[in-house]
Structure formats: structure tokens, C-alpha cells
Design an enzyme around this catalytic site. Structure first.
Site, short mmCIF file in Angstrom:
data_model
loop_
_atom_site.label_atom_id
_atom_site.label_comp_id
_atom_site.label_asym_id
_atom_site.label_seq_id
_atom_site.Cartn_x
_atom_site.Cartn_y
_atom_site.Cartn_z
N PHE A 25 0.82 -1.22 0.00
CA PHE A 25 0.00 0.00 0.00
C PHE A 25 0.86 1.28 0.00
O PHE A 25 0.69 2.15 -0.86
CB PHE A 25 -0.98 -0.12 1.18
CG PHE A 25 -1.21 1.09 2.02
CD1 PHE A 25 -1.87 2.19 1.51
CD2 PHE A 25 -0.81 1.10 3.35
CE1 PHE A 25 -2.12 3.30 2.31
CE2 PHE A 25 -1.06 2.19 4.15
CZ PHE A 25 -1.70 3.31 3.62
N THR A 28 1.88 -10.20 1.03
CA THR A 28 0.70 -9.38 1.38
C THR A 28 0.42 -8.31 0.33
O THR A 28 -0.66 -7.72 0.33
CB THR A 28 0.85 -8.67 2.76
OG1 THR A 28 2.10 -7.97 2.77
CG2 THR A 28 0.81 -9.64 3.90
N VAL A 46 12.72 -10.84 -0.64
CA VAL A 46 13.91 -10.12 -0.15
C VAL A 46 14.77 -10.94 0.82
O VAL A 46 15.88 -10.52 1.16
CB VAL A 46 13.54 -8.78 0.52
CG1 VAL A 46 12.98 -7.79 -0.48
CG2 VAL A 46 12.59 -8.97 1.70
N TYR A 65 7.75 -9.33 14.69
CA TYR A 65 7.78 -8.06 13.95
C TYR A 65 8.57 -7.02 14.74
O TYR A 65 9.51 -6.41 14.22
CB TYR A 65 6.34 -7.60 13.73
CG TYR A 65 6.18 -6.35 12.90
CD1 TYR A 65 6.44 -6.37 11.53
CD2 TYR A 65 5.75 -5.15 13.47
CE1 TYR A 65 6.27 -5.22 10.75
CE2 TYR A 65 5.58 -4.01 12.69
CZ TYR A 65 5.84 -4.05 11.34
OH TYR A 65 5.67 -2.91 10.58
N LYS A 117 12.17 -5.82 13.56
CA LYS A 117 12.42 -4.43 13.14
C LYS A 117 13.50 -3.78 14.02
O LYS A 117 14.26 -2.94 13.56
CB LYS A 117 11.12 -3.62 13.20
CG LYS A 117 10.11 -4.01 12.13
CD LYS A 117 10.49 -3.43 10.77
CE LYS A 117 9.38 -3.60 9.76
NZ LYS A 117 9.69 -2.96 8.47
N ARG A 142 -6.13 -4.39 9.75
CA ARG A 142 -5.86 -3.31 10.70
C ARG A 142 -7.11 -2.47 10.93
O ARG A 142 -8.08 -2.57 10.20
CB ARG A 142 -4.69 -2.45 10.21
CG ARG A 142 -3.38 -3.08 10.60
CD ARG A 142 -2.20 -2.30 10.11
NE ARG A 142 -2.06 -2.45 8.69
CZ ARG A 142 -0.97 -2.11 8.01
NH1 ARG A 142 0.06 -1.61 8.65
NH2 ARG A 142 -0.90 -2.28 6.71
N1 UDP Z 1 -8.34 -3.03 16.57
C1 UDP Z 1 -9.69 -3.16 16.88
N2 UDP Z 1 -10.48 -3.76 15.98
C2 UDP Z 1 -10.06 -4.21 14.77
C3 UDP Z 1 -8.70 -4.07 14.44
C4 UDP Z 1 -7.86 -3.48 15.38
O1 UDP Z 1 -10.13 -2.74 17.96
O2 UDP Z 1 -10.88 -4.74 14.00
C5 UDP Z 1 -7.47 -2.36 17.54
C6 UDP Z 1 -6.21 -3.14 17.91
O3 UDP Z 1 -6.46 -4.01 18.98
C7 UDP Z 1 -5.26 -2.02 18.27
C8 UDP Z 1 -5.67 -0.87 17.35
O4 UDP Z 1 -7.00 -1.17 16.93
O5 UDP Z 1 -5.45 -1.61 19.59
C9 UDP Z 1 -4.79 -0.72 16.14
O6 UDP Z 1 -4.65 -1.99 15.55
P1 UDP Z 1 -4.00 -2.23 14.15
O7 UDP Z 1 -4.13 -3.70 13.86
O8 UDP Z 1 -4.56 -1.28 13.16
O9 UDP Z 1 -2.47 -1.86 14.25
P2 UDP Z 1 -1.39 -1.75 15.40
O10 UDP Z 1 -1.29 -0.30 15.65
O11 UDP Z 1 -1.84 -2.48 16.64
O12 UDP Z 1 -0.18 -2.37 14.80
#
Ligand code: UDP
Length: 315
Positions: free
Chosen positions: A12, A36, A58, A144, A148, A185
Site C-alpha cells: 500500500f 501481502t 527479499v 515483527y 524491526k 488493521r
Molecule cells: N483493533 C480493533 N479492531 C479491529 C482491528 C484493530 O479494535 O478490527 C485495535 C487493535 O487491537 C489495536 C488498534 O486497533 O489496539 C490498532 O490496531 P491495528 O491492527 O490497526 O495496528 P497496530 O497499531 O496495533 O499495529
């Protein structure tokens, strides 16, 4: 004309970077193994004479004679990077070693997209670059986070040992067009759920926070950083902070959705507070996000509306 290599080219963020460079007349080589990334993201560029694409992992070494390397290759969404954690770890570590070895051979500048995840479940907020983080090295996010962090350590050692010009950008939560509908996400999940009238899935009590940056602001930051004399680490993001619960309500409002929120278990080690301190980025590269959250989300919602209607008409 510069020759620029982008790893993770079908992702993305990379799709926006490629578009910017091609629009500016640069020459771009993209590599991706489609773990992905999506073929749709690179389709518009395949007919461009200044774009070349190679399907490549990679983890395995590669060689291209280039001036700049943007290392973006890595699954970045928790469900995706946890699907095959050993592969994720290898992508982080062997991926950066191969990129650094290429930079060493060619003299290219390198920019690594590191992550706010290096701060783990941060005990300070906002997070600045001096904070060493609070990462669980044994948890389900470690593949991850620690991958990183290991990549950052390798970059610093290559810079010290071989005098490379390799930079570390710590990318905070970013959203925008070309996110995968199944990315997993929060931004994509909530928008797609709201548009489809499905339940909005809040994990935990929804009081955890995230701060959201529109992809075009991030791209400006990455490119200015590459052109600067600074090596980082440098936070790039937007300090626009929401609790996840409020963010769900905001998406419901913006989409005029009838969806209801449901509460599900909080994943292990989910960071409680995340907000970038971007004063260093402002000082070193003049970084300042321009897009208001409502404008960025409006564009993203339009994008997902089209994706959903295409999905529904093509089945
Ligand atoms: N989250 C949520 N519902 C969803 C997906 C994510 O409540 O359907 C929450 C997740 O638990 C986290 C936040 O949203 O607290 C951000 O999650 P994301 O997977 O976007 O990325 P992160 O910042 O955790 O890598």
C-alpha cells in the site's frame, strides 16, 4: 534521472511512492513476492517505460545498480505478520541485510521503514526517538517488533563499520487508498465493516489509542528524509490521537452507517497508548502533516466504497 529500488513494491505505501517518483520522471525498480502485496497496486505502473518489476523474495539476495533503496518489504498488519512469524522475522532481518549489502556494493542511499512497534507497549506518551521502548521479546508481536529492532541495530552497525548512508524512519499508523480490504488493521476493518453494515469489532475496552497519518503525508516525509543529511531514527506519523472506541464512532458518523460496535478480546501485548512525537522530524526535515483526518478518511472511504462495489459485482 535517479534509479530507485523499492522493496515491497506491491504494498500500500509503496504504491504511492512509486506513483510519486514516476510522476517526477524518476526510474523505479520494484520487487515484491506478493505475500501481502497486491498485483492491483502495481498494475497501473507496468506499462510505464520507467518502471520495472521483479517478483522476488527479499530474504534471498538480489542485485540492481541503483542510487536509492527504499526497504518497505515486510508484512505489517498484526494478523498477517503473525500468520508465519518465522517468515516475518526472516523478512525483517535477512531483508535488511540484503538491502544493506546492496547499498554497500553500489554506494546507494538506503531508507528503512522501521515502525512505531519498536516502542512496544510504550510507558511514555508521546513516544520520541530517545525512548528505547517496552517490547515483550517472547510475545506474539515479537517476530515483527524484535525483527524491526534487529534491523535498526544492523543499519547502525553497517553505518559505523562501512560508512553507509542508511536511514531509519519509524513509521506510525498510516492509512489511505490502496490498503487491502482484508488487511486486518483498524482503519480498513472499521471502514469496511461500517460500509457493509456489519458489526464494528472493537478489541478490548477500546480505550487504547492510535494516531493516524494519511499516506500522502507519510510519503512526503519519507522522500524528504531520504534527501536530508540526517540518518535518524526519525518518527514519521501524525499525532492525531483517538481512542479506538471514539475512532469507531467517528467512522460510523463519516460513513452514515447503521453498524453497531461489538467488543472482542484484546490481542496479547496490544500497545495501550501510541502517539508520535514528531518534533525531531519537524526540526530535521521540516515534516508537518498537511491532511486533516476527516479529509484523509473521506478519500479512504471513497476508495473502499469502490473496492466493495467491485468485489460485489465480480462474484
Ligand atoms: N483493533 C480493533 N479492531 C479491529 C482491528 C484493530 O479494535 O478490527 C485495535 C487493535 O487491537 C489495536 C488498534 O486497533 O489496539 C490498532 O490496531 P491495528 O491492527 O490497526 O495496528 P497496530 O497499531 O496495533 O499495529
Amino acid at each position: 534521472m535517479k534509479k530507485i529500488l523499492i522493496t515491497g513494491a506491491a504494498g500500500f505505501i509503496a504504491s504511492h511512492l512509486i506513483k510519486k517518483f514516476l510522476d517526477e520522471g524518476e526510474s523505479v525498480i520494484g520487487i515484491d513476492n506478493f505475500y501481502t502485496g497486491s498485483k492491483d497496486n502495481i498494475k497501473p505502473f507496468l506499462s510505464e517505460k520507467n518502471f520495472e518489476f521483479f517478483e522476488h523474495n527479499v530474504i534471498d539476495p538480489y542485485y540492481f545498480d541503483v542510487d536509492e533503496i527504499y526497504n518497505l518489504a515486510c508484512p505489517a498488519s498484526p494478523p498477517h505478520y503473525q500468520r508465519d512469524p518465522i517468515f516475518t522475522f526472516k523478512t525483517c532481518v535477512f531483508g535488511i541485510i540484503n538491502a544493506l549489502d546492496l547499498a554497500k556494493k553500489t554506494g546507494a542511499k538506503l531508507l528503512q521503514t522501521s515502525t512505531s512497534e519498536v516502542y512496544g507497549n510504550a510507558l511514555v506518551c508521546p513516544q520520541d526517538e530517545k525512548y528505547f521502548g517496552n517490547v515483550n521479546p517472547n510475545g506474539i508481536r515479537a517476530c515483527y517488533d524484535e525483527g524491526k529492532r534487529a534491523a535498526e541495530a544492523l543499519i547502525c552497525d553497517y553505518n559505523r563499520l562501512y560508512g553507509l548512508n542508511a536511514k531509519i524512519a519509524r513509521v506510525f499508523n498510516t492509512y489511505g487508498e490502496n490498503m487491502d480490504i482484508n488487511d486486518g488493521r483498524v482503519v480498513s476493518n472499521f471502514i469496511v465493516q461500517a460500509l457493509e453494515g456489519k458489526d464494528i469489532t472493537i478489541y478490548g475496552d477500546g480505550l487504547q489509542t492510535r494516531s493516524f497519518c494519511y499516506v500522502k503525508d507519510l510519503i512526503e516525509g519519507l522522500v524528504s528524509f531520504m534527501q536530508s543529511d540526517f540518518a535518524g531514527p526519525l518518527n514519521l506519523g501524525n499525532p492525531c490521537e483517538f481512542t479506538i472506541k471514539d475512532f469507531a464512532q467517528y467512522i460510523i458518523k463519516l460513513t452514515s452507517s447503521t453498524s453497531k460496535c461489538i467488543y472482542m478480546p484484546l490481542p496479547q501485548d496490544d500497545p495501550y497508548k501510541r502517539k508520535p512525537d514528531i518534533s525531531l522530524a519537524k526540526e530535521k526535515i521540516g515534516f508537518s502533516p498537511k491532511y486533516k483526518i476527516e479529509d484523509g478518511l473521506e478519500k479512504t472511504i471513497e476508495y473502499f466504497k469502490k473496492k466493495i462495489s467491485y468485489k460485489n459485482t465480480s462474484v
